[in-house]
Motif scaffolding. Structure first.
Motif, PDB file in Angstrom:
ATOM      1  N   LEU A 338      -4.182  20.928  18.132  1.00 43.72           N
ATOM      2  CA  LEU A 338      -4.842  22.061  17.487  1.00 43.72           C
ATOM      3  C   LEU A 338      -4.189  22.517  16.196  1.00 43.72           C
ATOM      4  N   THR A 339      -2.851  22.665  16.167  1.00 45.26           N
ATOM      5  CA  THR A 339      -2.232  23.271  14.985  1.00 45.26           C
ATOM      6  C   THR A 339      -0.989  22.521  14.535  1.00 45.26           C
ATOM      7  N   ASP A 419     -11.415  36.557  31.411  1.00 45.98           N
ATOM      8  CA  ASP A 419     -10.574  36.993  32.524  1.00 45.98           C
ATOM      9  C   ASP A 419     -11.079  36.499  33.874  1.00 45.98           C
ATOM     10  N   ALA A 420     -12.062  35.603  33.859  1.00 48.84           N
ATOM     11  CA  ALA A 420     -12.678  35.181  35.119  1.00 48.84           C
ATOM     12  C   ALA A 420     -11.855  34.128  35.849  1.00 48.84           C
ATOM     13  N   CYS A 421     -10.820  33.579  35.195  1.00 45.99           N
ATOM     14  CA  CYS A 421     -10.052  32.509  35.820  1.00 45.99           C
ATOM     15  C   CYS A 421      -8.643  32.482  35.231  1.00 45.99           C
ATOM     16  N   ARG A 422      -7.733  31.785  35.913  1.00 47.32           N
ATOM     17  CA  ARG A 422      -6.413  31.516  35.352  1.00 47.32           C
ATOM     18  C   ARG A 422      -6.598  30.490  34.243  1.00 47.32           C
ATOM     19  N   TYR A 423      -5.964  30.752  33.096  1.00 48.99           N
ATOM     20  CA  TYR A 423      -6.196  29.893  31.930  1.00 48.99           C
ATOM     21  C   TYR A 423      -4.873  29.523  31.270  1.00 48.99           C
ATOM     22  N   THR A 424      -4.756  28.257  30.915  1.00 51.18           N
ATOM     23  CA  THR A 424      -3.581  27.753  30.206  1.00 51.18           C
ATOM     24  C   THR A 424      -4.039  26.828  29.092  1.00 51.18           C
ATOM     25  N   HIS A 425      -3.406  26.970  27.940  1.00 51.42           N
ATOM     26  CA  HIS A 425      -3.747  26.150  26.773  1.00 51.42           C
ATOM     27  C   HIS A 425      -2.550  25.314  26.330  1.00 51.42           C
ATOM     28  N   PHE A 426      -2.779  24.038  26.072  1.00 48.32           N
ATOM     29  CA  PHE A 426      -1.766  23.123  25.561  1.00 48.32           C
ATOM     30  C   PHE A 426      -2.100  22.737  24.127  1.00 48.32           C
ATOM     31  N   ASP A 427      -1.137  22.926  23.223  1.00 45.34           N
ATOM     32  CA  ASP A 427      -1.293  22.526  21.820  1.00 45.34           C
ATOM     33  C   ASP A 427      -0.428  21.279  21.604  1.00 45.34           C
ATOM     34  N   ILE A 428      -0.985  20.113  21.903  1.00 40.05           N
ATOM     35  CA  ILE A 428      -0.217  18.871  21.923  1.00 40.05           C
ATOM     36  C   ILE A 428      -0.289  18.151  20.576  1.00 40.05           C
ATOM     37  N   TYR A 429       0.575  17.156  20.404  1.00 38.15           N
ATOM     38  CA  TYR A 429       0.554  16.328  19.202  1.00 38.15           C
ATOM     39  C   TYR A 429      -0.191  15.015  19.456  1.00 38.15           C
TER      40      TYR A 429
END
Length: 461
Positions: A338-339, A419-429
């Motif tokens: 992503l960044t 907020d309806a679920c547990r959420y995790t985001h990965f910003d990978i290379y």
């Protein structure tokens, strides 16, 4: 070369794993010819170095594998993969010296050393096959290696052969091999089914944009994997330079990684309900490309001001996350290249992740350490939320100032996960910039093995 373990064989060449400090004692117990051979070779037990020991006829009968010191091993991973890469074709077995707590990692590294990307020219990885060391879960490691191969192959394939259509086909092939269901929404149908930002980003490309939706499993908790599938990113009208555009075939690394992880989950038969969502697009330049200053309305109803068309990944992910959240899954994960800010923060080896769930963060970090798939937590820093609000729309896709770019991008995505679920985001290379043991230069999976290891605890399965 196959990425599977060899069957046990009496002809397998023994590999003696030797730390530098253990070499003198080992040598003292050997016949004089072996001592002379090792000393004449200059072998010191250095990390990743190897030495073949021949018999009187020159046939190799043993291998010494340097294992350095514990402090040296902290500076890398998959050290025996370097040994495997230097060995001739044959079947090998670990005879002694490998610490029990390193067996899983080193066995997987040996498997991964066989990888090469040979679609466009002849290329071979290591042809030294290993008999699975005692105590390792060989079938599981073979599944993981196969998932990693899929991820690497998809990332390494250039955009002329891995556009949205080919990425869809890869997902269809994976679904067919595991009896999963798949639905794909393409082109103008994206507008009809309320995926406006996926359509806006991809409409200027030669191949129409699409949303890939794959489901598998009938019981257990629900898991949604969302992967960024930008098959090539020119930057759009905010055109990238040639230098930064050169690697943009890997901008679908998030999609490739979730497909690799999905293969692992389905092959291992985990008791969960899996959904994989991949917005597959190319961010191209044409007369109908979306523009800086445009305001888009998302699936969730939030409006987004476009201040940089090169911040397109978060737009396509937003619609997919909104869809995933509608099903109120037990856990939703997004993975994306992503960044650039994430690379500045942690470099190419670490997978930064964002979560508000302390227990999840602890479990994931511990799992990553166990399987040598390093991750690092970055914060969903609420005070930066104001930076996302431009005043003319609900959200800004590229806040000005340049500070905390990985964090503001993650905060943007969180707005759509809700907020309806547990959420995790990965910003990978998703890319190894130089060759390392078990990780040749090119596409590479990041975070998938850590997640696979953590899922039983995260989902209670």
């Amino acid at each position: 070369m196959t990425m599977t373990f060899a069957a046990a064989s009496s002809d397998a060449i023994p590999v003696h794993v030797l730390e530098s400090d253990a070499l003198p004692a080992w040598l003292e117990a050997q016949p004089t010819p072996v001592q002379n051979w090792v000393r004449a070779s200059g072998f010191k037990g250095s990390l990743g170095k190897s030495l073949l020991i021949p018999d009187a006829n020159g046939k190799p009968v043993a291998v010494l594998a340097g294992y350095g010191s514990a402090d040296q091993r902290k500076r890398g991973r998959f050290h025996l993969a370097a040994v495997a890469a230097a060995l001739p074709e044959g079947i090998y077995r670990i005879a002694d010296g490998l610490p029990e707590d390193m067996a899983q990692e080193e066995a997987l590294g040996w498997l991964l050393s066989a990888y090469s990307f040979g679609r466009y020219h002849k290329s071979h990885g290591s042809s030294a096959r290993l008999v699975a060391p005692e105590g390792v879960d060989a079938p599981r490691l073979e599944v993981i290696a196969a998932g990693e191969r899929l991820t690497r192959d998809l990332i390494n394939t250039p955009a002329n052969d891995m556009g949205p259509r080919a990425l869809e086909q890869a997902a269809r092939d994976l679904a067919a091999s595991h009896g999963a269901s798949i639905k794909v929404t393409v082109g103008e149908d994206l507008l009809a089914q309320n995926f406006p930002m996926i359509h806006a980003v991809g409409r200027a490309a030669a191949q129409p944009p699409r949303l890939i939706d794959m489901t598998w499993g009938d019981t257990g908790p629900s898991l949604v994997l969302v992967g960024k599938g930008v098959c090539f990113d020119t930057g759009g009208l905010d055109l990238k330079s040639s230098t930064t555009m050169g690697l943009m075939k890997k901008d679908m690394g998030g999609a490739a990684t979730v497909l690799g992880l999905a293969h692992m989950i389905m092959s291992l038969g985990l008791n969960l309900r899996l959904r994989v969502l991949i917005p597959a697009v190319e961010n191209s330049v044409s007369s109908n490309a979306f523009r800086p200053g445009d305001i888009l309305t998302s699936r969730k109803g939030l409006t987004v001001e476009i201040n940089n068309t090169d911040a397109e990944g978060r737009l396509v992910l937003a619609d997919a996350l909104a869809l995933g959240a509608e099903g109120q899954p037990d856990l939703m994960l997004s993975m994306a290249t992503l960044t650039g800010a994430a690379r500045v923060a942690v470099g190419p080896d670490l997978s930064p992740f964002f979560t508000d769930d302390e227990a999840l963060a602890t479990s994931l970090s511990a799992a990553a350490t166990r399987v040598a798939d390093p991750v690092w937590r970055l914060p969903f820093w609420d005070p930066y939320e104001a930076d996302l609000e431009p005043g003319i729309a609900d959200l800004d896709n590229a806040p000005k100032g340049g500070f905390g770019g990985a964090i503001t991008a993650a905060l943007f995505l969180r707005r759509f996960a809700g907020d309806a679920c547990r959420y995790t985001h990965f910003d990978i290379y998703g890319w190894s910039p130089s060759s390392k043991p078990a990780r040749p230069k090119g596409g590479v999976g990041m975070g998938a093995r850590a997640l696979l290891e953590a899922l039983p605890e995260l989902l209670g399965i």
